[in-house]
Design an enzyme around this catalytic site. Structure first.
Site, PDB file in Angstrom:
ATOM      1  N   ARG A  29       0.820  -1.208   0.000  1.00  0.00           N
ATOM      2  CA  ARG A  29       0.000   0.000   0.000  1.00  0.00           C
ATOM      3  C   ARG A  29       0.855   1.260   0.000  1.00  0.00           C
ATOM      4  NH1 ARG A  29      -4.951  -0.855   2.010  1.00  0.00           N
ATOM      5  NH2 ARG A  29      -4.044  -2.349   3.471  1.00  0.00           N
ATOM      6  N   TYR A  30       1.969   1.217   0.714  1.00  0.00           N
ATOM      7  CA  TYR A  30       2.879   2.358   0.830  1.00  0.00           C
ATOM      8  C   TYR A  30       4.192   2.021   0.136  1.00  0.00           C
ATOM      9  CZ  TYR A  30      -0.384   3.639   4.560  1.00  0.00           C
ATOM     10  OH  TYR A  30      -1.506   3.937   5.279  1.00  0.00           O
TER      11      TYR A  30
ATOM     12  N   ARG B 170       7.194  -0.029   2.281  1.00  0.00           N
ATOM     13  CA  ARG B 170       6.927  -1.155   3.164  1.00  0.00           C
ATOM     14  C   ARG B 170       5.829  -2.036   2.590  1.00  0.00           C
ATOM     15  NH1 ARG B 170       5.419   3.717   4.785  1.00  0.00           N
ATOM     16  NH2 ARG B 170       3.444   4.139   5.841  1.00  0.00           N
TER      17      ARG B 170
ATOM     18  N   CYS C  52      -4.779 -17.780  13.604  1.00  0.00           N
ATOM     19  CA  CYS C  52      -4.461 -17.055  14.835  1.00  0.00           C
ATOM     20  C   CYS C  52      -4.624 -17.971  16.043  1.00  0.00           C
ATOM     21  CB  CYS C  52      -5.389 -15.855  15.014  1.00  0.00           C
ATOM     22  SG  CYS C  52      -5.335 -14.646  13.690  1.00  0.00           S
TER      23      CYS C  52
ATOM     24  N   CYS D 223     -10.471 -12.660  17.403  1.00  0.00           N
ATOM     25  CA  CYS D 223     -11.148 -11.498  17.964  1.00  0.00           C
ATOM     26  C   CYS D 223     -12.477 -11.299  17.249  1.00  0.00           C
ATOM     27  CB  CYS D 223     -10.280 -10.253  17.791  1.00  0.00           C
ATOM     28  SG  CYS D 223      -8.629 -10.405  18.503  1.00  0.00           S
TER      29      CYS D 223
ATOM     30  N   CYS E  55     -12.392  -8.569  14.457  1.00  0.00           N
ATOM     31  CA  CYS E  55     -11.269  -8.634  13.514  1.00  0.00           C
ATOM     32  C   CYS E  55     -11.631  -8.065  12.147  1.00  0.00           C
ATOM     33  CB  CYS E  55     -10.836 -10.086  13.352  1.00  0.00           C
ATOM     34  SG  CYS E  55      -9.467 -10.306  12.178  1.00  0.00           S
TER      35      CYS E  55
ATOM     36  N   ARG F  18     -10.030  -8.671   9.459  1.00  0.00           N
ATOM     37  CA  ARG F  18      -9.785  -9.697   8.442  1.00  0.00           C
ATOM     38  C   ARG F  18     -10.576 -10.967   8.745  1.00  0.00           C
ATOM     39  NH1 ARG F  18      -3.740  -8.216   8.566  1.00  0.00           N
ATOM     40  NH2 ARG F  18      -3.563  -6.683   6.898  1.00  0.00           N
TER      41      ARG F  18
ATOM     42  N   ASP G 239     -12.547  -0.955  12.326  1.00  0.00           N
ATOM     43  CA  ASP G 239     -12.824  -0.967  10.890  1.00  0.00           C
ATOM     44  C   ASP G 239     -14.244  -1.464  10.612  1.00  0.00           C
ATOM     45  OD1 ASP G 239     -10.191  -0.114  10.016  1.00  0.00           O
ATOM     46  OD2 ASP G 239      -9.490  -2.065  10.735  1.00  0.00           O
TER      47      ASP G 239
ATOM     48  N   ASP H 293      -8.135   3.604   9.380  1.00  0.00           N
ATOM     49  CA  ASP H 293      -7.838   3.086   8.044  1.00  0.00           C
ATOM     50  C   ASP H 293      -8.987   3.483   7.128  1.00  0.00           C
ATOM     51  OD1 ASP H 293      -5.502   1.403   7.170  1.00  0.00           O
ATOM     52  OD2 ASP H 293      -5.835   0.566   9.172  1.00  0.00           O
TER      53      ASP H 293
ATOM     54  N   LYS I 234      -3.879   4.958   6.020  1.00  0.00           N
ATOM     55  CA  LYS I 234      -4.225   5.431   7.348  1.00  0.00           C
ATOM     56  C   LYS I 234      -4.238   6.952   7.410  1.00  0.00           C
ATOM     57  CE  LYS I 234      -2.331   1.469   9.889  1.00  0.00           C
ATOM     58  NZ  LYS I 234      -2.181   0.606   8.705  1.00  0.00           N
TER      59      LYS I 234
END
Length: 354
Positions: free
Chosen positions: A91-92, A95, A104, A108, A111, A113, A274, A311, A318
């Site tokens: 995205r950037y 990085r 995981c 959560c 989450c 995702r 999100d 986001d 962000k």
């Protein structure tokens, strides 16, 4: 003596006394769509007598997850729009995310995702896909940092982690490797000497971003696991999601940030939740979040101040949610200016993405 295992079904949660009988039918419906896992360390933290327990709220499936709002979407931050090859999100410019695994130790309920992780999710990158992802990084000298996320990369064995780090060590232009993980607080025994050694690579600086949302997550065992990482020479930073019913209180949030600092973890990001499907019951409004973050100023040391981050839906990156780049409009929505200078409406005007 057999070691305790994670609870991964509604029946197991019920047998452990963590799910009242009247909530089991809805929880079963939730578990048919979204992954469930509660580690022994977390199960021991839950107060089953407290219907508002902030640890349970994060991990025990709830009927509210069956409600999806029009603005929610399966890929709320637009990972797929910036995924040139499987396992990479770029995205950037300097990085990339390397999503080596989509599993995981815990799942959560908020989450972002949640449509991609878990036993029925995208799984672990195949050897061929990992080769392609590493080649993508190696061919682009502008990539300075690789962020291993997923899923939780620390569920991988030390052998597999070390193999990835050795491959990144061979790429000269990569200087920083960052791991995003909940493991130190949800499965602290996993942070042993072998795993810590696997996180190191010659010529690279390793960061570990710890995700924790409530001060009670800092048990004695979690504190010891964090100390093992920091004492090994790695830098730790924090990630927290601002969650209604968990940490949407100035005193709780202050105590959490102090706990990070006391354990040598620098507060880094406080995420606005999100727009993931079935997570509306966790979300504060942006106005509420901004007021809460403002209340921290002067209440806690500057060491304890995270960046409040949103986001932008659709993959636009962000933005500091308490900065001039976020402006409230007369219609009750917000105008968000991304890092490229483009403006977006929040909540987004378009409906749920399939």
């Amino acid at each position: 003596m057999t070691a305790a295992r994670s609870l991964t079904t509604v029946a197991e949660l019920a047998a452990a006394g963590l799910l009242p009988e009247e909530k089991r039918p809805a929880a079963t419906a939730v578990a048919e769509r979204y992954a469930v896992a509660v580690t022994p360390a977390l199960a021991a933290l839950i107060d089953a007598d407290d219907p508002l327990d902030p640890i349970a709220r994060q991990f025990i499936p709830d009927a509210a997850e069956l409600v999806t709002l029009p603005e929610e979407r399966a890929d709320p931050i637009g990972d797929l729009a910036h995924s040139p090859v499987e396992g990479i999100v770029h995205r950037y410019p300097d990085r990339v995310l390397l999503k080596a695994v989509h599993v995981c130790p815990v799942y959560c309920r908020f989450c972002f995702r949640r449509e991609m992780v878990g036993p029925e999710g995208l799984g672990t990158l195949s050897p061929g896909a990992l080769d392609t992802a590493i080649a993508y990084i190696a061919e682009r000298p502008e990539i300075w940092e690789v962020i291993l996320t997923g899923g939780d990369p620390l569920v991988l064995s030390p052998r597999r982690l070390q193999a990835i780090m050795e491959r990144l060590a061979a790429i000269d232009h990569v200087k920083i490797v960052r791991f995003h993980s909940r493991v130190p607080v949800v499965d602290p025994e996993r942070i042993d000497a072998a795993l810590i050694e696997a996180l190191k690579a010659s010529g690279k600086t390793t960061y570990v971003a710890l995700h924790a949302n409530h001060p009670r997550e800092f048990t004695a065992e979690a504190r010891a696991a964090i100390a093992r990482i920091v004492d090994a020479g790695m830098v730790m930073i924090s990630q927290t999601v601002l969650l209604r019913g968990v940490n949407d209180d100035a005193e709780v949030l202050a105590a959490l940030m102090r706990a990070f600092v006391e354990n040598r973890v620098k507060p880094y990001y406080l995420h606005h939740p999100d727009l993931a499907p079935g997570t509306a019951h966790f979300r504060l409004s942006l106005a509420e979040g901004r007021a809460l973050v403002e209340s921290l100023r002067g209440r806690v040391s500057g060491l304890c101040q995270p960046a409040y981050i949103l986001d932008i839906p659709g993959g636009h990156g962000k933005v500091r949610a308490d900065s001039p780049a976020v402006e409230e409009a007369d219609d009750g929505c917000f105008r968000l200016r991304d890092f490229r200078g483009k403006t977006h409406v929040y909540p987004p005007e378009e409906g749920l993405a399939s």
